[in-house]
Write a protein that holds these residues in place. Structure first.
Motif, PDB file in Angstrom:
ATOM      1  N   THR A  94       0.813  -1.257  -0.026  1.00  0.00           N
ATOM      2  CA  THR A  94      -0.012   0.040   0.091  1.00  0.00           C
ATOM      3  C   THR A  94       0.975   1.215  -0.117  1.00  0.00           C
ATOM      4  O   THR A  94       0.507   2.140  -0.647  1.00  0.00           O
ATOM      5  N   ILE A  95       1.668   1.246   0.682  1.00  0.00           N
ATOM      6  CA  ILE A  95       2.798   2.457   1.132  1.00  0.00           C
ATOM      7  C   ILE A  95       3.472   2.678  -0.372  1.00  0.00           C
ATOM      8  O   ILE A  95       3.777   3.656  -0.987  1.00  0.00           O
ATOM      9  N   LEU A  96       4.154   1.734  -1.118  1.00  0.00           N
ATOM     10  CA  LEU A  96       4.780   1.676  -2.287  1.00  0.00           C
ATOM     11  C   LEU A  96       3.927   1.617  -3.461  1.00  0.00           C
ATOM     12  O   LEU A  96       4.371   1.418  -4.788  1.00  0.00           O
ATOM     13  N   GLN A  97       2.596   1.702  -3.412  1.00  0.00           N
ATOM     14  CA  GLN A  97       1.792   1.652  -4.537  1.00  0.00           C
ATOM     15  C   GLN A  97       2.048   2.862  -5.764  1.00  0.00           C
ATOM     16  O   GLN A  97       1.932   3.956  -5.359  1.00  0.00           O
ATOM     17  N   PRO A  98       2.112   2.275  -6.815  1.00  0.00           N
ATOM     18  CA  PRO A  98       2.441   3.241  -7.958  1.00  0.00           C
ATOM     19  C   PRO A  98       1.128   4.154  -8.264  1.00  0.00           C
ATOM     20  O   PRO A  98      -0.043   3.856  -7.750  1.00  0.00           O
ATOM     21  N   ARG A  99       1.460   5.240  -8.926  1.00  0.00           N
ATOM     22  CA  ARG A  99       0.504   6.359  -9.063  1.00  0.00           C
ATOM     23  C   ARG A  99      -0.890   5.583  -9.598  1.00  0.00           C
ATOM     24  O   ARG A  99      -2.103   5.967  -9.205  1.00  0.00           O
ATOM     25  N   ASP A 100      -0.525   4.680 -10.881  1.00  0.00           N
ATOM     26  CA  ASP A 100      -1.804   4.183 -11.508  1.00  0.00           C
ATOM     27  C   ASP A 100      -2.318   2.884 -10.733  1.00  0.00           C
ATOM     28  O   ASP A 100      -3.179   2.118 -11.357  1.00  0.00           O
ATOM     29  N   GLY A 101      -1.667   2.520  -9.575  1.00  0.00           N
ATOM     30  CA  GLY A 101      -2.015   1.380  -8.828  1.00  0.00           C
ATOM     31  C   GLY A 101      -1.499   0.032  -9.453  1.00  0.00           C
ATOM     32  O   GLY A 101      -0.701   0.332 -10.232  1.00  0.00           O
ATOM     33  N   TYR A 102      -1.712  -1.107  -8.911  1.00  0.00           N
ATOM     34  CA  TYR A 102      -1.252  -2.175  -9.435  1.00  0.00           C
ATOM     35  C   TYR A 102      -1.872  -2.889 -10.339  1.00  0.00           C
ATOM     36  O   TYR A 102      -3.265  -2.950 -10.181  1.00  0.00           O
ATOM     37  N   ASN A 103      -1.366  -3.611 -11.326  1.00  0.00           N
ATOM     38  CA  ASN A 103      -2.019  -4.649 -12.223  1.00  0.00           C
ATOM     39  C   ASN A 103      -2.060  -5.963 -11.471  1.00  0.00           C
ATOM     40  O   ASN A 103      -1.149  -6.520 -11.107  1.00  0.00           O
ATOM     41  N   ILE A 104      -3.447  -6.412 -11.074  1.00  0.00           N
ATOM     42  CA  ILE A 104      -3.449  -7.500 -10.080  1.00  0.00           C
ATOM     43  C   ILE A 104      -2.854  -8.811 -10.733  1.00  0.00           C
ATOM     44  O   ILE A 104      -3.062  -9.726  -9.989  1.00  0.00           O
ATOM     45  N   THR A 105      -2.803  -8.956 -12.270  1.00  0.00           N
ATOM     46  CA  THR A 105      -2.362 -10.114 -12.804  1.00  0.00           C
ATOM     47  C   THR A 105      -0.841 -10.169 -12.591  1.00  0.00           C
ATOM     48  O   THR A 105      -0.259 -11.223 -12.991  1.00  0.00           O
ATOM     49  N   HIS A 107       3.021  -9.618 -10.625  1.00  0.00           N
ATOM     50  CA  HIS A 107       3.617 -10.260  -9.404  1.00  0.00           C
ATOM     51  C   HIS A 107       4.568  -9.108  -8.797  1.00  0.00           C
ATOM     52  O   HIS A 107       5.229  -8.404 -10.021  1.00  0.00           O
ATOM     53  N   PRO A 108       4.948  -9.007  -7.814  1.00  0.00           N
ATOM     54  CA  PRO A 108       5.734  -7.991  -7.356  1.00  0.00           C
ATOM     55  C   PRO A 108       7.312  -8.146  -7.582  1.00  0.00           C
ATOM     56  O   PRO A 108       8.155  -8.686  -6.748  1.00  0.00           O
ATOM     57  N   THR A 109       7.606  -7.953  -8.914  1.00  0.00           N
ATOM     58  CA  THR A 109       8.988  -8.236  -9.196  1.00  0.00           C
ATOM     59  C   THR A 109       9.622  -7.236  -9.805  1.00  0.00           C
ATOM     60  O   THR A 109       8.847  -6.143 -10.616  1.00  0.00           O
ATOM     61  N   LYS A 110      11.089  -7.424 -10.254  1.00  0.00           N
ATOM     62  CA  LYS A 110      11.467  -6.081 -10.897  1.00  0.00           C
ATOM     63  C   LYS A 110      11.204  -6.108 -12.323  1.00  0.00           C
ATOM     64  O   LYS A 110      11.087  -5.009 -12.915  1.00  0.00           O
ATOM     65  N   TYR A 111      10.740  -7.161 -12.846  1.00  0.00           N
ATOM     66  CA  TYR A 111      10.217  -7.198 -14.428  1.00  0.00           C
ATOM     67  C   TYR A 111       8.940  -6.387 -14.470  1.00  0.00           C
ATOM     68  O   TYR A 111       8.939  -5.733 -15.296  1.00  0.00           O
ATOM     69  N   HIS A 112       8.254  -6.334 -13.573  1.00  0.00           N
ATOM     70  CA  HIS A 112       6.724  -5.793 -13.697  1.00  0.00           C
ATOM     71  C   HIS A 112       6.944  -4.482 -13.086  1.00  0.00           C
ATOM     72  O   HIS A 112       6.202  -3.441 -13.753  1.00  0.00           O
ATOM     73  N   TYR A 167      18.651 -10.511 -11.385  1.00  0.00           N
ATOM     74  CA  TYR A 167      19.368 -10.357 -12.405  1.00  0.00           C
ATOM     75  C   TYR A 167      19.571 -11.449 -13.362  1.00  0.00           C
ATOM     76  O   TYR A 167      19.357 -11.533 -14.584  1.00  0.00           O
ATOM     77  N   LEU A 168      19.730 -12.777 -12.816  1.00  0.00           N
ATOM     78  CA  LEU A 168      19.952 -13.949 -13.394  1.00  0.00           C
ATOM     79  C   LEU A 168      18.591 -14.468 -14.015  1.00  0.00           C
ATOM     80  O   LEU A 168      18.657 -15.047 -14.952  1.00  0.00           O
ATOM     81  N   PHE A 169      17.772 -14.540 -13.016  1.00  0.00           N
ATOM     82  CA  PHE A 169      16.634 -15.119 -13.573  1.00  0.00           C
ATOM     83  C   PHE A 169      15.367 -14.286 -13.872  1.00  0.00           C
ATOM     84  O   PHE A 169      14.542 -14.604 -14.458  1.00  0.00           O
ATOM     85  N   ASN A 170      15.341 -13.020 -13.447  1.00  0.00           N
ATOM     86  CA  ASN A 170      14.338 -11.895 -14.003  1.00  0.00           C
ATOM     87  C   ASN A 170      13.000 -12.493 -13.998  1.00  0.00           C
ATOM     88  O   ASN A 170      12.389 -12.809 -15.076  1.00  0.00           O
ATOM     89  N   PRO A 171      12.557 -13.188 -12.857  1.00  0.00           N
ATOM     90  CA  PRO A 171      11.053 -13.717 -12.937  1.00  0.00           C
ATOM     91  C   PRO A 171       9.911 -12.547 -13.209  1.00  0.00           C
ATOM     92  O   PRO A 171       9.909 -11.416 -13.096  1.00  0.00           O
ATOM     93  N   LYS A 172       8.972 -13.285 -14.116  1.00  0.00           N
ATOM     94  CA  LYS A 172       8.086 -12.462 -14.554  1.00  0.00           C
ATOM     95  C   LYS A 172       6.792 -12.658 -13.595  1.00  0.00           C
ATOM     96  O   LYS A 172       6.050 -11.922 -13.554  1.00  0.00           O
ATOM     97  N   SER A 173       6.933 -13.821 -13.102  1.00  0.00           N
ATOM     98  CA  SER A 173       5.741 -14.190 -12.139  1.00  0.00           C
ATOM     99  C   SER A 173       6.201 -15.001 -11.010  1.00  0.00           C
ATOM    100  O   SER A 173       7.435 -15.519 -11.157  1.00  0.00           O
TER     101      SER A 173
END
Length: 173
Positions: A94-105, A107-112, A167-173
């Motif tokens: 909630t604190i780190l929520q982006p201005r446009d909100g989260y896309n619930i589909t 996952h909280p990863t570097k990729y997304h 950085y090695l695996f860069n998970p999308k989900s």
């Protein structure tokens, strides 16, 4: 690997194996790992889907923590720290929520969400986990300097390995 339960179970096992077989042994050997320990398995909770209900997340964290406790011979220590981390996760999201909100589909990863967001998210939750872990391990605030020393050293080591994994695996989900 379309089954999400199988995917998350596999992720947990892939995080648990190096935790138990490598990092636990390094901890027992001493050296630089005498003060700092590497914890990778909390990533399992950090990568859980955004739409997962908090109650389910707490149950998953408890079971995951108990399974780590079985390997470490520390009844409840890992479970307690991981459940507290899972409990703090919705607040941090909630604190780190982006201005446009989260896309619930997603996952909280570097990729997304980007590396900056991921660093803040994982840093806060790893800090919560490590402070809880070392506080529960000491079970008294008399050892506060030792708790802080172990937490800071473990934070640096754990975040180093977490970033390498990202950085090695860069998970999308």
């Amino acid at each position: 690997m379309s089954n999400p339960v199988f995917k998350h179970l596999l992720r947990f096992l892939l995080l648990l194996i190096p935790q138990v077989l490598i990092f636990r042994r390094l901890e027992e050997a001493g050296g630089v790992f005498e003060y700092g320990r590497v914890f990778l398995y909390p990533l399992f909770i950090l990568f859980m889907p955004l739409q997962l209900p908090t109650v389910a997340l707490l149950g998953i964290a408890f079971l995951a923590g108990l399974s780590v406790d079985a390997f470490y011979d520390s009844p409840g220590l890992h479970a307690g720290a991981l459940v507290l981390t899972a409990y703090a996760r919705p607040l941090v999201l909630t604190i780190l929520q982006p201005r446009d909100g989260y896309n619930i589909t997603h996952h909280p990863t570097k990729y997304h969400l980007g590396i900056g967001w991921f660093l803040g998210y994982s840093s806060i939750l790893m800090g919560v986990f490590l402070l809880a872990y070392f506080s529960l391990e000491a079970f008294t605030l008399v050892h506060l300097p030792r708790i802080l020393l172990h937490s800071i050293a473990s934070f640096v080591l754990s975040m180093f390995f977490i970033l390498i994994l990202q950085y090695l695996f860069n998970p999308k989900s």
